[in-house]
Design a protein around this motif. Structure first.
Motif, short mmCIF file in Angstrom:
data_model
loop_
_atom_site.label_atom_id
_atom_site.label_comp_id
_atom_site.label_asym_id
_atom_site.label_seq_id
_atom_site.Cartn_x
_atom_site.Cartn_y
_atom_site.Cartn_z
N ALA A 32 33.42 71.45 58.24
CA ALA A 32 33.50 71.97 59.88
C ALA A 32 32.04 71.77 60.18
CB ALA A 32 34.35 73.13 60.08
N ALA A 33 31.24 72.13 59.41
CA ALA A 33 29.02 72.39 58.99
C ALA A 33 29.79 70.48 59.56
CB ALA A 33 28.88 72.98 58.47
N ARG A 34 30.10 70.05 58.14
CA ARG A 34 30.48 68.55 58.12
C ARG A 34 29.92 67.80 59.60
NH1 ARG A 34 31.35 70.23 52.93
NH2 ARG A 34 33.25 69.20 53.13
N ILE A 35 31.46 68.03 59.31
CA ILE A 35 31.90 67.07 60.89
C ILE A 35 31.54 67.05 61.58
CG2 ILE A 35 34.01 66.95 61.83
CD1 ILE A 35 35.45 67.79 60.06
N LEU A 36 31.05 68.67 62.20
CA LEU A 36 30.33 68.67 63.38
C LEU A 36 28.81 68.49 63.39
CD1 LEU A 36 30.40 69.47 66.56
CD2 LEU A 36 29.89 72.20 65.59
N ILE A 76 38.03 72.38 64.75
CA ILE A 76 37.48 70.94 64.14
C ILE A 76 37.78 71.36 63.12
CG2 ILE A 76 35.46 70.22 62.90
CD1 ILE A 76 33.53 72.79 64.14
N PHE A 77 38.52 69.77 62.91
CA PHE A 77 39.39 69.91 61.56
C PHE A 77 39.95 68.09 61.60
CE2 PHE A 77 42.42 69.73 65.50
CZ PHE A 77 43.00 68.57 65.67
N THR A 78 40.65 67.82 59.84
CA THR A 78 40.88 67.10 58.98
C THR A 78 42.42 67.36 59.53
OG1 THR A 78 38.48 67.45 58.49
CG2 THR A 78 40.76 65.87 57.41
N THR A 79 42.86 66.02 59.29
CA THR A 79 44.28 65.58 59.34
C THR A 79 44.26 64.70 58.86
OG1 THR A 79 46.77 65.39 60.29
CG2 THR A 79 43.83 64.95 61.62
N MET A 80 45.65 64.11 57.72
CA MET A 80 46.29 63.03 57.46
C MET A 80 47.64 62.50 58.31
SD MET A 80 48.76 62.03 55.60
CE MET A 80 49.32 63.36 55.24
N ARG A 81 47.32 61.38 58.28
CA ARG A 81 48.34 60.44 59.19
C ARG A 81 49.08 59.40 58.60
NH1 ARG A 81 48.29 60.61 65.86
NH2 ARG A 81 47.40 62.44 66.44
N THR A 82 50.84 59.67 58.54
CA THR A 82 51.41 58.56 57.85
C THR A 82 52.18 58.75 58.53
OG1 THR A 82 52.23 57.73 55.64
CG2 THR A 82 52.01 59.70 55.91
N GLY A 83 53.18 56.87 58.12
CA GLY A 83 54.06 56.94 58.99
C GLY A 83 54.73 55.64 58.78
N MET A 84 56.55 54.88 59.40
CA MET A 84 56.54 53.81 59.81
C MET A 84 57.75 53.76 60.58
SD MET A 84 56.41 50.29 58.70
CE MET A 84 56.17 50.90 57.11
N GLY A 85 57.20 53.48 61.86
CA GLY A 85 57.88 53.81 63.68
C GLY A 85 57.80 54.96 63.84
N GLY A 91 46.94 68.67 58.06
CA GLY A 91 45.64 68.82 58.01
C GLY A 91 45.64 70.68 58.39
N ALA A 92 43.72 71.15 58.62
CA ALA A 92 43.70 72.55 58.09
C ALA A 92 41.86 72.25 58.51
CB ALA A 92 43.60 72.71 56.58
N GLY A 93 41.06 72.94 59.33
CA GLY A 93 40.01 73.61 60.27
C GLY A 93 39.83 75.02 60.54
N VAL A 94 39.13 74.99 61.27
CA VAL A 94 38.61 76.35 61.74
C VAL A 94 38.21 76.22 63.65
CG1 VAL A 94 37.20 76.69 59.64
CG2 VAL A 94 36.15 75.70 61.80
N TYR A 126 41.67 62.08 59.52
CA TYR A 126 40.66 61.50 60.43
C TYR A 126 40.18 63.04 60.68
CZ TYR A 126 43.54 57.12 61.93
OH TYR A 126 44.10 56.07 61.86
N ASP A 127 38.92 63.23 61.21
CA ASP A 127 38.22 64.47 61.54
C ASP A 127 38.62 63.77 62.90
OD1 ASP A 127 37.33 64.86 58.35
OD2 ASP A 127 35.59 62.95 58.90
N CYS A 128 38.23 65.40 63.64
CA CYS A 128 38.36 65.97 64.88
C CYS A 128 37.59 66.93 65.34
CB CYS A 128 39.98 65.89 64.59
SG CYS A 128 40.50 66.18 66.94
N VAL A 129 37.61 67.11 66.50
CA VAL A 129 36.64 67.43 67.51
C VAL A 129 37.01 67.97 68.58
CG1 VAL A 129 34.33 68.58 67.94
CG2 VAL A 129 34.03 67.37 65.96
N VAL A 130 37.89 68.98 68.66
CA VAL A 130 38.25 69.32 69.93
C VAL A 130 37.03 70.72 71.11
CG1 VAL A 130 40.40 70.77 71.07
CG2 VAL A 130 40.61 69.23 69.17
N VAL A 131 36.86 69.95 71.87
CA VAL A 131 35.73 70.90 72.93
C VAL A 131 36.41 71.92 73.87
CG1 VAL A 131 33.63 70.96 74.12
CG2 VAL A 131 34.21 69.10 72.06
N ILE A 132 36.57 72.39 73.90
CA ILE A 132 37.48 73.48 74.91
C ILE A 132 36.26 73.72 75.99
CG2 ILE A 132 38.86 75.72 75.02
CD1 ILE A 132 39.57 76.12 72.05
#
Length: 247
Positions: A32-36, A76-85, A91-94, A126-132
């Protein structure tokens, strides 16, 4: 981490992405520290920067410092996305919240899950930061599980490019109408990925292991934990440095 997760996370690192499979809270805090730090205009070196992706891509679109200064919480988290259609992700984070005195709480571990319609072929991380931006929204994040775009409305957050804030006067005054901002990148590139339908779930067992006692997310975000591990303290220090860094 199980036998599947470790090789998947190593592969993700080789591809230039953070680990998405849930790991220990110590590693999740360091991640999380690296992503932010990568999302913000700061010269601070993220702790345990030797972990994570082997290549450190530069993020061109930054989260303005004022967004972090005015935030009441961060997921702050990382998630994997995959799919077809249709797409699926995991993923996981804090999750971390601002206390009444303006300081930051210890972090709570979170799982991330998504199943959605829409075209997507292949796999990406993907890395994601959600600001509340409001305490009402932060309270919603403290449920056992919460759906972004469902119980909580989310919008793409304002950005700063090259240190120049792209926004209006209300933003500069810290006046927001949106309860949650989102910032998403894929291997350092800004990704216009919708995270509507993303489900945030509390990691009860990992929180208990990390803090050495049974503790709920409400207690953690209220600062009601007796022992805060070093990795959690270092994450809090990184947020403080980003808030106070000179533009």
């Amino acid at each position: 981490m199980d036998k599947i997760g470790e090789p998947l996370n190593k592969l993700s690192n080789k591809l230039g992405s953070e680990a998405f499979w849930p790991t220990s809270m110590d590693k999740e805090c360091n991640k999380a520290a690296r992503i932010l730090a990568s999302f913000c205009s700061t010269n601070e070196q993220a702790y345990h920067a030797d972990e994570g992706p082997k290549e450190k891509p530069k993020v061109l679109i930054k989260i303005p410092q004022k967004v972090i200064q005015n935030a009441v919480g961060l997921a702050i988290f990382t998630t994997m996305r995959t799919g077809m259609g249709f797409s699926t992700s995991g993923g996981a984070g804090v999750l971390i919240g601002r206390l009444g005195d303006g300081s930051w709480s210890p972090p709570s571990g979170i799982h991330v899950q998504t199943v959605g319609l829409g075209w997507m072929a292949g796999l990406d991380v993907y890395d994601c930061v959600v600001v509340i931006n409001s305490y009402k929204a932060l309270e919603a994040f403290q449920r056992v599980r919460v759906t972004l775009g469902g119980e909580i409305s989310v919008v793409a957050g304002p950005v700063g490019v090259g240190g120049i804030l792209e926004s209006n006067a209300d933003f500069r005054k810290g006046k927001y109408h949106e309860p949650v901002f989102t910032y998403v990148k894929s291997r350092g590139l800004y990704a216009g990925v919708q995270i509507d339908g993303t489900i945030i779930i509390e990691r009860n067992n990992e929180n208990a292991r990390f803090y050495g006692e049974e503790v709920r997310v409400q207690q953690i975000l209220a600062g009601q934990v007796r022992n805060v591990p070093l990795s959690a303290s270092l994450l809090i220090q990184m947020i403080r440095k980003i808030e106070s860094a000179l533009p």
